[in-house]
Design a protein around this motif. Structure first.
Motif, mmCIF file in Angstrom:
data_model
loop_
_atom_site.group_PDB
_atom_site.id
_atom_site.type_symbol
_atom_site.label_atom_id
_atom_site.label_comp_id
_atom_site.label_asym_id
_atom_site.label_seq_id
_atom_site.Cartn_x
_atom_site.Cartn_y
_atom_site.Cartn_z
ATOM 1 N N THR A 92 54.756 -53.910 -74.842
ATOM 2 C CA THR A 92 56.026 -54.635 -74.730
ATOM 3 C C THR A 92 56.753 -54.234 -73.456
ATOM 4 O OG1 THR A 92 56.251 -54.784 -77.132
ATOM 5 C CG2 THR A 92 58.259 -55.045 -75.827
ATOM 6 N N ARG A 93 56.824 -52.936 -73.202
ATOM 7 C CA ARG A 93 57.497 -52.447 -71.990
ATOM 8 C C ARG A 93 56.794 -52.963 -70.732
ATOM 9 N NH1 ARG A 93 57.857 -47.736 -73.624
ATOM 10 N NH2 ARG A 93 55.989 -46.807 -72.712
ATOM 11 N N GLU A 122 54.446 -50.749 -78.368
ATOM 12 C CA GLU A 122 55.668 -50.421 -77.623
ATOM 13 C C GLU A 122 55.376 -50.346 -76.129
ATOM 14 O OE1 GLU A 122 57.276 -46.820 -79.158
ATOM 15 O OE2 GLU A 122 57.808 -47.680 -81.114
#
Length: 395
Positions: free
Chosen positions: A319-320, A316
């Motif tokens: 991805t950010r 996560e």
């Protein structure tokens, strides 16, 4: 006969003899089709066979050099023995050539496809790939897949946008190598034309999940496609055990009984079974027993390794990070921030034809070309405060 003419004559003769020794389902060297209509100088002679030229073009590309610092599956573990992309493509090549030798296929074509199949992978592997895909989709451009991007790298980005003249069969094998799909039978689309290849390439960028629908035009391309799977199923397990995500006892019993419990055993069983059941056939297939065990193993790896809670949590963040990098690079390019460095300076060095590419794609090119460590350093430079030293006030 002049010495050079004799060398050319002997080379052509050896090429013809080599083709005659291949399986009737193999791709002959004489069938090699270059996608660009460039001609060699009249006096230029190249000792290499056609697909050997493609091997060297892959090996000497800048994209190939960047394999060494790109993730395979586990991005954030500090262990030098965890697989990097550079090792993965070598293992795919080794496995594919073993299968190809057993089936008497064109080993040069196999090696070129295998070594080039991941050239367009983004930093942080499939996590980075999905993040860039989301960015392109949000902007209405289309979709990002590393296989289509690998073709783009070779043809349109390398050598400052001039690209290399690589053969149709190699490019097609790279475009269709999708290792995220298991099939009971791997049968080539042997009637594919160069026009169909270009259509498939464009659709990979503009139709969602289209890359899952296409098939290689050669049996050699099919070999690389299944070798991509064989190379990582056992190695992902070994890597996951090294970092403590799973233990050897977690492997399903029905997998261990058929394929074994370590990378060596799994590779040997899969290669042997595939060669035995594909010999003298125009397609590839495993025995029903082995394919069933491979399906179970495939699901196990996805559930217990690729979707492990620890990995999902870190992914996560990755991805950010990649999405924020895309956004800031897009602004830099569109508004010409920092014209003397970064993406703007990079584009200014590229061929004029490349500079006419859509901005969304140019940003995708620049970001996907980053290695893991460079992407992290770039992110820190642009988003995190820098320490400039400590001020001591007078009292």
């Amino acid at each position: 006969m002049k010495a050079q003419d004799q060398i050319i004559h002997d080379s052509l003769r050896e090429t013809k003899l080599a083709d005659e020794r291949l399986s009737p389902y193999a791709t002959c060297n004489s069938d090699c089709i270059k996608v660009k209509n460039t001609k060699k100088k009249a006096k230029e002679f190249d000792i290499r066979w056609p697909f050997e030229e493609d091997i060297d073009r892959v090996l000497y590309s800048k994209s190939y050099s960047r394999y060494v610092d790109k993730t395979q599956a586990l991005s954030f573990f500090s262990n030098v023995h965890i697989t990097k992309r550079s090792l993965h493509v070598q293992w795919v090549s080794r496995i594919a050539r073993q299968i190809g030798r057993g089936l008497n296929l064109n080993l040069d074509l196999i090696e070129a496809i295998a070594l080039g199949h991941d050239l367009g992978h983004a930093p942080y592997g499939h996590v980075g790939e999905k993040a860039i895909n989301d960015c392109l989709e949000e902007r209405g451009f289309g979709y990002f897949t590393h296989n289509a991007n690998s073709v783009r790298n070779l043809l349109f980005i390398e050598r400052n946008g001039i690209g290399y003249n690589v053969s149709l069969q190699v490019l097609d094998g790279i475009l269709c190598h999708n290792g995220e799909i298991l099939s009971p039978i791997y049968k080539p689309d042997s009637h594919k034309t160069i026009e169909q290849f270009w259509e498939e390439y464009e659709k990979c960028w503009h139709e969602k999940d289209y890359s899952f629908k296409i098939l290689p035009m050669t049996l050699e391309g099919c070999v690389v496609r299944i070798s991509d799977v064989i190379s990582y199923v056992g190695k992902d397990i070994e890597d996951a055990i090294k970092v403590g995500i799973i233990s050897i006892d977690d492997l399903p019993l029905e997998v261990v009984q058929v394929l074994g419990k370590d990378n060596k055993a799994i590779i040997n069983r899969l290669i042997g079974d595939l060669v035995i059941h594909s010999y003298h056939k125009p397609y590839l297939e495993f025995s029903k027993e082995v394919f069933h065990a491979l399906e179970i193993l495939f699901t196990f790896i996805s559930t217990h390794i690729h979707h492990h809670p620890t990995i999902l949590k870190e992914n996560e963040k990755l991805t950010r990070m990649v999405k924020e990098l895309y956004d800031i690079l897009y602004d830099d390019f569109i508004y010409r921030h920092y014209p003397q460095k970064g993406i703007c300076a990079h584009v200014s060095k590229m061929a004029e034809t490349y500079q006419q590419s859509p901005g969304e794609l140019i940003v995708s090119d620049y970001l996907s070309g980053m290695t893991d460590s460079y992407a992290l350093r770039f992110y820190e430079e642009r988003f995190l405060p820098r320490q400039h030293g400590e001020m001591i006030e007078d009292y």
